[in-house]
Design an enzyme around this catalytic site. Structure first.
Site, PDB file in Angstrom:
ATOM      1  N   HIS A   1       0.850  -1.190   0.000  1.00  0.00           N
ATOM      2  CA  HIS A   1       0.000   0.000   0.000  1.00  0.00           C
ATOM      3  C   HIS A   1       0.882   1.235   0.000  1.00  0.00           C
ATOM      4  O   HIS A   1       2.115   1.144  -0.110  1.00  0.00           O
ATOM      5  CB  HIS A   1      -1.009  -0.018   1.145  1.00  0.00           C
ATOM      6  CG  HIS A   1      -0.404  -0.084   2.522  1.00  0.00           C
ATOM      7  ND1 HIS A   1       0.505   0.824   2.980  1.00  0.00           N
ATOM      8  CD2 HIS A   1      -0.580  -0.959   3.538  1.00  0.00           C
ATOM      9  CE1 HIS A   1       0.852   0.523   4.206  1.00  0.00           C
ATOM     10  NE2 HIS A   1       0.217  -0.574   4.569  1.00  0.00           N
TER      11      HIS A   1
ATOM     12  N   HIS B   1       4.061   1.274   2.286  1.00  0.00           N
ATOM     13  CA  HIS B   1       5.215   0.505   1.784  1.00  0.00           C
ATOM     14  C   HIS B   1       5.837   1.231   0.589  1.00  0.00           C
ATOM     15  O   HIS B   1       7.052   1.297   0.446  1.00  0.00           O
ATOM     16  CB  HIS B   1       4.795  -0.892   1.319  1.00  0.00           C
ATOM     17  CG  HIS B   1       4.013  -1.666   2.337  1.00  0.00           C
ATOM     18  ND1 HIS B   1       2.744  -2.122   2.107  1.00  0.00           N
ATOM     19  CD2 HIS B   1       4.326  -2.049   3.600  1.00  0.00           C
ATOM     20  CE1 HIS B   1       2.315  -2.774   3.169  1.00  0.00           C
ATOM     21  NE2 HIS B   1       3.257  -2.740   4.102  1.00  0.00           N
TER      22      HIS B   1
ATOM     23  N   CYS C   1       1.801  -8.561  21.608  1.00  0.00           N
ATOM     24  CA  CYS C   1       0.923  -8.082  20.534  1.00  0.00           C
ATOM     25  C   CYS C   1       1.264  -8.857  19.268  1.00  0.00           C
ATOM     26  O   CYS C   1       2.386  -8.778  18.779  1.00  0.00           O
ATOM     27  CB  CYS C   1       1.080  -6.581  20.300  1.00  0.00           C
ATOM     28  SG  CYS C   1       0.195  -6.055  18.811  1.00  0.00           S
TER      29      CYS C   1
ATOM     30  N   CYS D   1       2.329  -6.658  16.267  1.00  0.00           N
ATOM     31  CA  CYS D   1       3.716  -6.166  16.267  1.00  0.00           C
ATOM     32  C   CYS D   1       4.716  -7.302  16.380  1.00  0.00           C
ATOM     33  O   CYS D   1       5.915  -7.086  16.236  1.00  0.00           O
ATOM     34  CB  CYS D   1       3.971  -5.229  17.442  1.00  0.00           C
ATOM     35  SG  CYS D   1       2.976  -3.760  17.423  1.00  0.00           S
TER      36      CYS D   1
ATOM     37  N   CYS E   1      -2.079  -2.071  22.792  1.00  0.00           N
ATOM     38  CA  CYS E   1      -0.926  -1.787  21.937  1.00  0.00           C
ATOM     39  C   CYS E   1      -1.128  -0.417  21.286  1.00  0.00           C
ATOM     40  O   CYS E   1      -2.185  -0.164  20.699  1.00  0.00           O
ATOM     41  CB  CYS E   1      -0.830  -2.872  20.866  1.00  0.00           C
ATOM     42  SG  CYS E   1       0.114  -2.319  19.438  1.00  0.00           S
TER      43      CYS E   1
ATOM     44  N   HIS F   1      -1.695  -0.946  17.301  1.00  0.00           N
ATOM     45  CA  HIS F   1      -2.871  -1.641  16.775  1.00  0.00           C
ATOM     46  C   HIS F   1      -4.141  -1.401  17.587  1.00  0.00           C
ATOM     47  O   HIS F   1      -5.226  -1.808  17.174  1.00  0.00           O
ATOM     48  CB  HIS F   1      -2.586  -3.154  16.696  1.00  0.00           C
ATOM     49  CG  HIS F   1      -1.518  -3.488  15.711  1.00  0.00           C
ATOM     50  ND1 HIS F   1      -0.190  -3.582  16.058  1.00  0.00           N
ATOM     51  CD2 HIS F   1      -1.572  -3.671  14.372  1.00  0.00           C
ATOM     52  CE1 HIS F   1       0.520  -3.852  14.976  1.00  0.00           C
ATOM     53  NE2 HIS F   1      -0.294  -3.901  13.940  1.00  0.00           N
TER      54      HIS F   1
ATOM     55  N   LYS G   1      -5.595   5.820  10.810  1.00  0.00           N
ATOM     56  CA  LYS G   1      -4.777   4.731  10.264  1.00  0.00           C
ATOM     57  C   LYS G   1      -5.471   4.094   9.058  1.00  0.00           C
ATOM     58  O   LYS G   1      -6.692   4.063   9.001  1.00  0.00           O
ATOM     59  CB  LYS G   1      -4.655   3.666  11.360  1.00  0.00           C
ATOM     60  CG  LYS G   1      -3.244   3.280  11.682  1.00  0.00           C
ATOM     61  CD  LYS G   1      -3.250   2.274  12.804  1.00  0.00           C
ATOM     62  CE  LYS G   1      -2.599   0.976  12.382  1.00  0.00           C
ATOM     63  NZ  LYS G   1      -1.192   1.035  12.067  1.00  0.00           N
TER      64      LYS G   1
ATOM     65  N   LYS H   1      -7.582  -2.499   6.498  1.00  0.00           N
ATOM     66  CA  LYS H   1      -8.439  -3.261   5.597  1.00  0.00           C
ATOM     67  C   LYS H   1      -9.887  -3.134   6.026  1.00  0.00           C
ATOM     68  O   LYS H   1     -10.773  -2.942   5.217  1.00  0.00           O
ATOM     69  CB  LYS H   1      -8.030  -4.732   5.667  1.00  0.00           C
ATOM     70  CG  LYS H   1      -7.266  -5.179   4.459  1.00  0.00           C
ATOM     71  CD  LYS H   1      -7.201  -6.682   4.438  1.00  0.00           C
ATOM     72  CE  LYS H   1      -5.999  -7.139   3.642  1.00  0.00           C
ATOM     73  NZ  LYS H   1      -5.631  -8.495   3.893  1.00  0.00           N
TER      74      LYS H   1
END
Ligand code: MSP
Length: 630
Positions: A23, A26, A131, A134, A148, A151, A300, A303
């Site tokens: 995405h 990256h 987590c 992570c 976390c 997340h 964030k 999906k």
């Protein structure tokens, strides 16, 4: 302080987990690495650029299960998607590593054996909060509201016997190293974050997982019942790819290694990795360059929210170079940025089509019209020409400093200052007026100065927009097929060139039309009737309201919407608990459940929020719980 090399350069991206397709996040890290690799190549450095995929661990196994595939075929498939995406974004990595490659697995075993032999790994029982997102344990102080911070999920409490790396032994060494190498981690805010971690005692690092819990990993060379914890495996890619310990590339490039990561993986790279290297008797890397996060809709990307921004879609819609330029120009390296298609369009129309595109097209037009497309010679320079030349040579120096420091937006601002100066020079010199006079030599000097300026712009832009730079260079008779000149060659202003006729070419950047702009604007704020119909709004009656220990704002409500729902709502500072039961409310009943303060909230209650405070919305007259709202 470590000395910088003036001839070799090594740059890496994180190796990406194969639990998702590439995405914009990256793509950003990888394009940054490409830009910097191209910059160093331009500066004459022997450069090695590494990227790849991280393929072991719980996360990947979970993703394969979800996809209904064997882990091996799943990792092959997703890794291939990464490998095949990068060339489409004009990424010029020299190597693509996979943590499932044999030579990587062998290097991990070798380093584990080395560190074990040195007595820096021991066996012990451990209980901690883990987590899965992570792939690491969190200490209580690192958790936010017991979740976390990346997340926002509750970590799992895990207790088991494992192998540990004596990371605590390296705390003082690392602090000292950071003191002596102040730009080891940059920008500074991230060095400070690492220093803050190091103010607390550093715990030893759990480096294994029992095979009975996770078999998809590299076995420990000294205990076959265990596999390596992902970080002790993944980080080693940066040296296994170079053929550690005896490979030539390792000897040549490791001393000048620079990593690029985002802030999410600062601790493994800023703390675990230097300590691991030290324990294995290997020199630390040279710099860790840390960037911020691309957020979408100020939050964030995920999906489940369906807001993943796909790099290939943007490159296809607006052109690859415009997309690369936008990423590097709009994000301040180190800080977070909100992604918006609207800003991409603005940049494309104003910086690229207007400033750069017009400069190139008006200049070529004049050389074709007044000199038949043959670049005229540079005569004696006058004051204005010298001013332009000196400004341009200054920009090259500013650009170099900003690029070396990873301050890409400033490097681009400098280039745009130069573009602005060339445009202004044209407006002041008015070559179209000069063309009417007899002094052709003076007109020639002016047009030659303009094309010298454009040559410099094209070279400085090459790392960011290679296709565009090459198109400009071809148009200006500087060569064909990927010629990019070198940074050093730029200092020679007005050097004679081969006479290749300067040609007219289609506009470099077609402007995005008004209609397209409108469409993007509407898409971002207007909801279609189909989207609205997805919302299931119902009347509910509050049955019970309870305080939640540890929260001043939230209440746990039991609401009847035709069925009983638990809803956590931020009403505690606006309503007395005893006033809530029997109240009728409007409930969004098909909102994805989330856990808040450990309680699953199964919907949302709508309220007015204005300067008077927060007020519940109630139907006019009593309605049957569960009645639908349209
Ligand atoms: N596999 C580990 C890294 C191991 S490196 C030895 C990992 N992989 S990841 O797929 O989750 O990639 C994380 C990296 O992707 C970030 O550090 C960053 O480089 C990039 N990004 C992912 N999401 C991002 C944004 N939303 N914004 C910017 N970059 C982000 O962690």
């Amino acid at each position: 302080m470590r000395k910088k090399s003036d001839s070799t350069f090594y740059i890496t991206t994180p190796i990406y987990y194969v639990n998702a397709e590439p995405h914009i996040g990256h793509a950003y890290s990888t394009i940054v690495a490409d830009v910097i690799a191209r910059f160093y190549r331009l500066a004459g450095f022997d450069t090695f650029f590494l990227t790849g995929t991280d393929e072991h661990g719980d996360k990947v196994v979970e993703a394969a299960e979800k996809a209904g595939e064997t882990v091996a075929s799943y990792v092959d498939r997703i890794s291939k998607i990464f490998r095949e995406t990068w060339p489409k974004l004009n990424i010029t990595n020299d190597y693509f590593i996979r943590t499932t490659d044999k030579n990587h697995i062998d290097t991990v075993s070798e380093i584990l054996s080395e560190v074990y032999t040195r007595g820096e790994i021991y066996f012990s029982e451990y209980e901690g909060k883990y987590c899965v997102g992570c792939e690491r344990f969190y200490t209580d102080t690192e958790l936010v509201d017991e979740r976390c911070p990346i997340h926002m999920t509750e970590p799992k409490l895990i207790s088991e016997e494992n192998y540990f790396f004596r990371m605590s032994n390296y705390q003082d060494w690392l602090l000292d190293y950071l003191g002596k190498n102040p730009d080891f981690i940059r920008p500074e805010r991230y060095k400070n974050e690492v220093l803050a971690f190091l103010r607390e005692p550093l715990e030893d690092l759990c480096i294994s997982r029992p095979k009975k819990r996770l078999s998809w990993g590299i076995p420990l060379p000294f205990d076959n019942n265990y596999v390596t914890y992902v970080w002790f495996d993944a980080l080693i890619n940066y040296i296994s790819a170079l053929g550690y310990p005896n490979g030539e590339p390792f000897k040549k490039y490791w001393p000048v290694a620079q990593h690029i990561i985002a802030k999410d993986i600062l601790k493994p790279h800023g703390i675990f990795w230097p300590c691991m290297l030290k324990a294995a008797g290997i020199e630390p890397y040279q710099h860790l360059n840390v960037h911020g996060y691309w957020n979408v809709d100020t939050g964030k990307m995920s999906k489940s929210l369906g807001n993943i921004v796909k790099p290939m879609d943007l490159a296809a819609e607006y052109g690859l170079d415009a997309f690369r330029y936008f990423l590097l120009r709009d994000m301040v390296f180190g800080l977070d940025s909100d992604f918006s298609e609207k800003s991409l369009i603005n940049r494309l129309n104003s910086d690229l089509a207007n400033d750069l595109g017009n400069l190139v097209s008006r200049s070529t037009k004049m050389i074709v019209a007044y000199f038949d497309g043959r670049l005229p010679a540079l005569g004696t320079l006058q004051e204005e020409d010298i001013f332009l030349k000196e400004a341009a040579l200054r920009v090259i120096e500013e650009y170099k400093v900003e690029m070396e420091g990873f301050v890409f937006h400033k490097a681009l601002i400098s280039v745009w200052e130069l573009i602005g100066k060339i445009n202004k020079y044209i407006d002041t010199m008015k070559p179209w007026v000069m063309a009417k006079s007899a002094d052709k030599a003076r007109l020639g000097t002016v047009l030659n100065s303009i094309s010298e300026g454009i040559k410099i712009v094209s070279v400085l832009l090459w790392p960011f927009m290679p296709q565009t730079a090459e198109k400009i260079q071809e148009q200006f008779g500087l060569g064909e097929g990927g010629l990019k000149l070198s940074l050093d060659a730029l200092k020679e202003w007005g050097k004679t060139r081969p006479v290749i006729p300067i040609s007219m070419a289609p506009a470099l950047f077609p402007r995005v039309t008004f209609e397209k702009e409108q469409e993007v604007r509407e898409m971002s704020s207007i909801v279609s009737i189909e989207e609205f119909r997805k919302l299931d709004l119902r009347v509910g009656t509050i049955k019970r309201a309870e305080a939640i220990i540890g929260s001043e704002k939230l209440l746990k409500l039991t609401v009847d919407i035709g069925e009983e729902r638990t809803i956590v709502a931020g009403l505690a500072t606006h309503y007395k608990i005893e006033d809530l039961p029997k109240q009728q409310v409007v409930v969004l009943s098909n909102l994805k459940p989330v856990k808040l303060m450990g309680i699953e909230s199964q919907g949302m209650i709508l309220a007015v929020d204005d300067e008077r405070g927060v007020y519940l919305i109630t139907p006019d007259g009593t309605s049957k719980p569960g009645s639908s709202i349209k």
